[in-house]
Design a protein around this motif. Sequence first.
Motif, PDB file in Angstrom:
ATOM      1  N   LEU A 371       0.845  -1.204   0.000  1.00 52.40           N
ATOM      2  CA  LEU A 371       0.000   0.000   0.000  1.00 52.40           C
ATOM      3  C   LEU A 371       0.878   1.252   0.000  1.00 52.40           C
ATOM      4  O   LEU A 371       0.659   2.187  -0.780  1.00 52.40           O
ATOM      5  CB  LEU A 371      -0.922  -0.004   1.226  1.00 52.40           C
ATOM      6  CG  LEU A 371      -2.154  -0.912   1.127  1.00 52.40           C
ATOM      7  CD1 LEU A 371      -2.704  -1.239   2.506  1.00 52.40           C
ATOM      8  CD2 LEU A 371      -3.241  -0.276   0.267  1.00 52.40           C
ATOM      9  N   ASP A 372       1.907   1.266   0.862  1.00 49.15           N
ATOM     10  CA  ASP A 372       2.776   2.449   0.993  1.00 49.15           C
ATOM     11  C   ASP A 372       3.413   2.840  -0.330  1.00 49.15           C
ATOM     12  O   ASP A 372       3.627   4.014  -0.616  1.00 49.15           O
ATOM     13  CB  ASP A 372       3.889   2.186   2.015  1.00 49.15           C
ATOM     14  CG  ASP A 372       3.346   2.272   3.436  1.00 49.15           C
ATOM     15  OD1 ASP A 372       2.181   2.701   3.576  1.00 49.15           O
ATOM     16  OD2 ASP A 372       4.071   1.876   4.374  1.00 49.15           O
ATOM     17  N   GLU A 373       3.726   1.819  -1.128  1.00 49.45           N
ATOM     18  CA  GLU A 373       4.421   2.071  -2.392  1.00 49.45           C
ATOM     19  C   GLU A 373       3.628   3.027  -3.297  1.00 49.45           C
ATOM     20  O   GLU A 373       4.198   3.733  -4.113  1.00 49.45           O
ATOM     21  CB  GLU A 373       4.593   0.711  -3.089  1.00 49.45           C
ATOM     22  CG  GLU A 373       5.767   0.621  -4.012  1.00 49.45           C
ATOM     23  CD  GLU A 373       5.830  -0.775  -4.645  1.00 49.45           C
ATOM     24  OE1 GLU A 373       5.595  -1.784  -3.935  1.00 49.45           O
ATOM     25  OE2 GLU A 373       6.090  -0.842  -5.859  1.00 49.45           O
ATOM     26  N   PHE A 374       2.294   3.050  -3.142  1.00 46.11           N
ATOM     27  CA  PHE A 374       1.483   3.862  -4.068  1.00 46.11           C
ATOM     28  C   PHE A 374       0.772   5.022  -3.365  1.00 46.11           C
ATOM     29  O   PHE A 374      -0.120   5.645  -3.932  1.00 46.11           O
ATOM     30  CB  PHE A 374       0.491   2.951  -4.817  1.00 46.11           C
ATOM     31  CG  PHE A 374       1.202   1.915  -5.628  1.00 46.11           C
ATOM     32  CD1 PHE A 374       1.680   2.215  -6.888  1.00 46.11           C
ATOM     33  CD2 PHE A 374       1.466   0.660  -5.094  1.00 46.11           C
ATOM     34  CE1 PHE A 374       2.386   1.272  -7.621  1.00 46.11           C
ATOM     35  CE2 PHE A 374       2.169  -0.288  -5.809  1.00 46.11           C
ATOM     36  CZ  PHE A 374       2.637   0.018  -7.081  1.00 46.11           C
ATOM     37  N   HIS A 375       1.175   5.303  -2.136  1.00 47.33           N
ATOM     38  CA  HIS A 375       0.784   6.503  -1.387  1.00 47.33           C
ATOM     39  C   HIS A 375      -0.712   6.796  -1.342  1.00 47.33           C
ATOM     40  O   HIS A 375      -1.166   7.816  -1.883  1.00 47.33           O
ATOM     41  CB  HIS A 375       1.522   7.734  -1.951  1.00 47.33           C
ATOM     42  CG  HIS A 375       2.980   7.497  -2.122  1.00 47.33           C
ATOM     43  ND1 HIS A 375       3.816   7.292  -1.045  1.00 47.33           N
ATOM     44  CD2 HIS A 375       3.744   7.392  -3.239  1.00 47.33           C
ATOM     45  CE1 HIS A 375       5.044   7.076  -1.501  1.00 47.33           C
ATOM     46  NE2 HIS A 375       5.029   7.125  -2.824  1.00 47.33           N
ATOM     47  N   PRO A 376      -1.494   5.954  -0.709  1.00 49.91           N
ATOM     48  CA  PRO A 376      -2.912   6.313  -0.551  1.00 49.91           C
ATOM     49  C   PRO A 376      -3.059   7.499   0.397  1.00 49.91           C
ATOM     50  O   PRO A 376      -2.185   7.740   1.232  1.00 49.91           O
ATOM     51  CB  PRO A 376      -3.525   5.052   0.066  1.00 49.91           C
ATOM     52  CG  PRO A 376      -2.396   4.337   0.713  1.00 49.91           C
ATOM     53  CD  PRO A 376      -1.143   4.691  -0.037  1.00 49.91           C
ATOM     54  N   ILE A 377      -4.179   8.235   0.278  1.00 51.89           N
ATOM     55  CA  ILE A 377      -4.429   9.356   1.192  1.00 51.89           C
ATOM     56  C   ILE A 377      -4.821   8.787   2.550  1.00 51.89           C
ATOM     57  O   ILE A 377      -4.462   9.293   3.598  1.00 51.89           O
ATOM     58  CB  ILE A 377      -5.636  10.203   0.714  1.00 51.89           C
ATOM     59  CG1 ILE A 377      -5.499  10.602  -0.741  1.00 51.89           C
ATOM     60  CG2 ILE A 377      -5.850  11.407   1.613  1.00 51.89           C
ATOM     61  CD1 ILE A 377      -6.793  11.149  -1.324  1.00 51.89           C
ATOM     62  N   GLN A 378      -5.588   7.719   2.493  1.00 51.20           N
ATOM     63  CA  GLN A 378      -6.158   7.172   3.721  1.00 51.20           C
ATOM     64  C   GLN A 378      -6.557   5.720   3.470  1.00 51.20           C
ATOM     65  O   GLN A 378      -6.954   5.382   2.351  1.00 51.20           O
ATOM     66  CB  GLN A 378      -7.423   7.968   4.038  1.00 51.20           C
ATOM     67  CG  GLN A 378      -7.886   7.891   5.471  1.00 51.20           C
ATOM     68  CD  GLN A 378      -9.054   8.848   5.661  1.00 51.20           C
ATOM     69  OE1 GLN A 378      -8.902  10.053   5.465  1.00 51.20           O
ATOM     70  NE2 GLN A 378     -10.200   8.320   5.999  1.00 51.20           N
TER      71      GLN A 378
END
Length: 586
Positions: A371-378
């Motif tokens: 998940l971190d790899e694609f930088h979600p807002i939340q």
Amino acid sequence: MNKRALNTISTLDHVEASKGPIPCSNSVEPYLTDESSSFKGVAEKVFLPRCEAEVVQLMREMYSRGVEVTVSGSGTSLTGARVPFGGIVISMEQMTSTPMRPGFQALQFKDQRTNREYRVLTGVDQKGSFMIAPPGITLEIVEEVLKPMGLMYPPDPTEKTATMGGSVATNASGSRSFRYGPTRSWVRRLRVVLPFGEVLEVRRGEVKAVENRFIIETSSRGVIHVPLPTMQMPRVRKNSAGLFVEEGMDLIDLFIGSEGILGIFTEIEVSLTQSRETFQCLAFYPSRFQALAFVEKVMSLSRKPAGKPFMGDFTNPLSLEYYDGCSLKFLDWGGKSPIPIPGNAEAAVEFEQEVDEETLEVCMEKWDELLDEFHPIQTYVAFTEDEKRRLVEFRHSLPEAVNQYVRTRGVSKVATDVAVPEDETQRMIDFYEEVGRRAQTERVNRRLGLSPTHIMSMEDESLIFKDEKEAQGLKVASLYFGHIGDSHLHLNFLPESHGELEYMKNLALEVVKKGVELGGTVSAEHGVGKKFYLEDGTVKPLLELMYSKEVLLGMAKLKLAFDPKGVLNVGNMFPKEYLTEAANRL
Ligand SMILES: Cc1cc2nc3c(=O)[nH]c(=O)nc-3n(C[C@H](O)[C@H](O)[C@H](O)COP(=O)(O)OP(=O)(O)OC[C@H]3O[C@@H](n4cnc5c(N)ncnc54)[C@H](O)[C@@H]3O)c2cc1C
């Protein structure tokens, strides 16, 4: 063994005895439409058989008199498939209990409200756990009776009031089909009452097509030759459009997804799997490109043939779902979301992952990294039943909000059910975006009385929208969401008026044509039923966007092998005239 014996199967002569006069429904009215509300049919009578023998009795009588019969499950179809246009209806709603037989475990349930009893039988053999289900039991009750046994039947269409019979007839699928495949992957055996009233029992693996045909020996009609049309099915993961036909195919696959045109299912045997703990996650992204890059990465990690069992992998989700920016704005604007949507979210991805106690920690770490790899807002992660319920509500609230929106405006929803080959997903999404922009421009210009091609300015917007939030919501003329893991996204248009409705129907037709051009299917999960389109003033069956008329006539010829008088579920897949045309060529 000679060649003929290789693909010959016989109908069964003996069935259990009928239970007396066959009940009828007091009212025909509820059976004359379906959940699409786009079709209004007619029927003389609705019969409610309680067992296979009564279905046999009805079909023998109706077939001999040449009376048309339409089969009904729960009526949740969105295609008019269960809507009758004359003759009688056979509703399977009372066939909710599989007859007892030794050697199986019976799982029962009594609905206190209706007093109706439900029973499935379960067993285990060398292929694993299985269930013998009656056709009229609903998926929600199947779920209910299997849960205490730690078992589940994986196909999970959103509409749980659908029956087992209806879901096999439409080859239904749902979000978990990403891992488990559609209904087809789970059906092992079927008992089918053929249109002329004999019972055929078909077990997967027993009868394969040879030289593009099947041969069936019957008591009353001698040997039937079933010719397969020459055709190429789309190369998609999910397809419910038209009959399943491929070289050397299994006979059972001809019946699955046949929309009731070949016979009536009276008993359905399906594989089961162990139900496992899962967690679910909804991640919001500031751009669709980030969300789609995340999807692509997850897909590359989970590329396995559909229908394979749990492999113990850490990032191998059951489902992979997508919501576009308009879906999020629409939910936010209507105040309908049970989960707060960040203001700058332009897309969201939802997934469900199986876990067990031992691997939970490492599994969560892997997903965090991903998940971190694609930088979600939340991100919203659901572990408990309550948290999961909110996610289910989130998923369901969107189609419900769309339905309510169009209903209050007195128009119907315009929706597509297209799936494309995996390598064409991006091109299909680009087309959804383009069509969405056109629908939006048309809406604003319509409101301002400007020409349809006018490009709106900020001043134009301030003239028609009271505030920013309303502007965002009302500008949503279309949205798309759904099963991105199966390259199957539902595009919904939101017409505000009858004028817009016609315009949007044409846009939807363009979308379906684009899907077919990319090698896709016109229907991934709902089936085609009695859906049609208009071309140069001529009404054509929806399926003809995907296959030539010759192929449809081939399907009609195949139906005539089982149903020479053309009485069962007439109008599904192709119109009645095609049956006449195919019969004239015989
Ligand atoms: C809100 C909503 C969400 C939905 N979501 C999904 C989804 O996620 N996935 C999906 O695949 N579909 C979905 N659908 C469509 C619908 O629920 C499915 O097509 C379902 O499988 C139909 O089952 P039913 O029992 O209601 O059948 P019906 O609507 O009554 O009939 C459907 C077809 O099956 C035939 N049929 C019914 N019983 C038998 C039988 N015993 N033998 C032979 N033929 C039979 C009928 O003749 C008809 O052709 C949704 C519908 C709604 C309203």
